[in-house]
Design an enzyme around this catalytic site. Sequence first.
Site, mmCIF file in Angstrom:
data_model
loop_
_atom_site.group_PDB
_atom_site.id
_atom_site.type_symbol
_atom_site.label_atom_id
_atom_site.label_comp_id
_atom_site.label_asym_id
_atom_site.label_seq_id
_atom_site.Cartn_x
_atom_site.Cartn_y
_atom_site.Cartn_z
ATOM 1 N N ARG A 1 -10.076 4.950 9.025
ATOM 2 C CA ARG A 1 -8.689 4.315 7.709
ATOM 3 C C ARG A 1 -8.544 3.930 9.022
ATOM 4 N NH1 ARG A 1 -7.962 9.867 4.988
ATOM 5 N NH2 ARG A 1 -7.359 10.671 7.582
ATOM 6 N N PHE B 1 15.765 19.939 -1.238
ATOM 7 C CA PHE B 1 13.705 19.514 -1.616
ATOM 8 C C PHE B 1 14.190 18.232 -1.302
ATOM 9 C CE2 PHE B 1 11.653 16.629 -5.017
ATOM 10 C CZ PHE B 1 10.294 18.096 -4.406
ATOM 11 N N TYR C 1 0.820 -1.403 -0.052
ATOM 12 C CA TYR C 1 -0.095 -0.820 -0.365
ATOM 13 C C TYR C 1 1.248 1.724 0.125
ATOM 14 C CZ TYR C 1 -2.912 3.798 1.216
ATOM 15 O OH TYR C 1 -3.523 4.840 1.502
ATOM 16 N N ARG D 1 2.627 8.936 12.876
ATOM 17 C CA ARG D 1 1.864 10.369 13.374
ATOM 18 C C ARG D 1 0.316 10.526 13.755
ATOM 19 N NH1 ARG D 1 3.766 15.083 10.045
ATOM 20 N NH2 ARG D 1 1.847 14.314 8.621
#
Length: 438
Positions: free
Chosen positions: A225, A285, A168, A212
């Site tokens: 969920r 980044f 997933y 988290r």
Amino acid sequence: MGTLGAILKHPVDIYPLLKLRMAAKHAEKQIPPEPHWAFCYSMLHRVSRSFALVIQQLGTELRNAVCIFYLVLRALDTVEDDTSIPTDVKVPILLAFHRHIYDRDWHFSCGTKDYKVLMDQFHNVSTAFLELGEGYQEAIEDITKKMGAGMAKFILKEVESIDDYDEYCHYVAGLVGLGLSKLFHASGLEDLAPDSLSNSMGLFLQKTNIIRDYLEDINEIPKSRMFWPREIWSKYVNKLEDLKYEENSVKAVQCLNDMVTNALIHMDDTLKYLSELRDPAIFRFCAIPQIMAIGTLAMCYNNVDVFRGVVKMRRGLTAQVIHQTKTMADVYGAFFDFSCMLKSKVDNSDPNAVKTLSRLEAAQKSCRESGALNKRKSYIIRNEPRYIPVLKNPQRERIERAAIGRTLKASQYGQHTARTPGIGSKNKMINPHRNVAP
Ligand code: IN0
């Protein structure tokens, strides 16, 4: 704690927070004049805050491609997340999304707030997408196709095993890593990174978010969920939601520590991926979200507050990470320090203590062997008032660990905010008010 309180407690945050505010203002001023690009960049600012700032590092061409990639994935996620869309309508949209991005006339209204605006005015994203170079378009199309198919598969499937969990996370985040690596390569600035390393970059971020956001996800209305794999939580409780009840606190924290230990597997690949980047802007980044992830894991580990509210890094610490991450030495330093913090929180009675410590020690070994720990100019937690940073002499680490053990409290590093259940993103791409500067 309010903003003023946080700042008084951590005066070292003032300068990075001010710099971040200036960077945000500067970024907003740079929004391009063409209406479709203006829409895309203002949407990016509305749906993500730290990401919208970090993307500013990149040169225009690559920045545009990454911005569109982000918005396309955000739109795909909005479809996946909207529980009011019947499955027989949703699945075909997910499967065909990679074709819709070429069609300026396509749109599908769903989602709420900013996401509804994104969906209703998706023609702006398609128009901008069609202006990207062919290499960028192909990479975005390919990943959108694979992610849509993966999301469709998981609409009908629960996350049972650890393999399901990795699968997933691969669809919703690992593929983002693969896609970004393709965009970097298409820009001519980087070699193409190995897929397994790119995948780990996404998995490390996504697993951290899933850990988290336990409470936000379990309290989701109309339906919980659930992303924590049954193979892990069933060792501790009968139902995933039982972790939030106070009487199960001990088991809940053991389960949380098991989840963190699982996420730590990806640290080595993450370090390897970052160490192989050449372009300084691309490096920053990529490095900033990874440092925020290990910082968040360090705060969540052994912390029952994960089951009571949201545990997140202080805005000032996030600002420090954004401004002080420049070189690989900074990354090794931050990974070393946060691993040290994690090690100091491991309780020998935890069922996974040995595994957790061995994963942390392996990561610290890589950091040490890089030879970069001594070279770093600055790293994020040196300025923390009560944290004793890792010493340059490894032999002193044991003494230091004892010191940290005496002084360390998770609350020193982050905030614990009581939260009401809210709409969240299933693939956790964006939470506009999370981990960000003012
Ligand atoms: C991201 C990733 C991201 C950034 C840089 C390099 C990456 C390499 C591999 C994989 C992902 C990478 O970063 C964002 C960060 C983000 O959105 N932060 C939120 C704050 C938060 O806590 O949620 C913000 O408001 O700024 C990220 O989380 N994801 C993401 C999505 C698309 C792209 Cl192009 C890059 C989402 C995810 C699911 C973790 C991959």
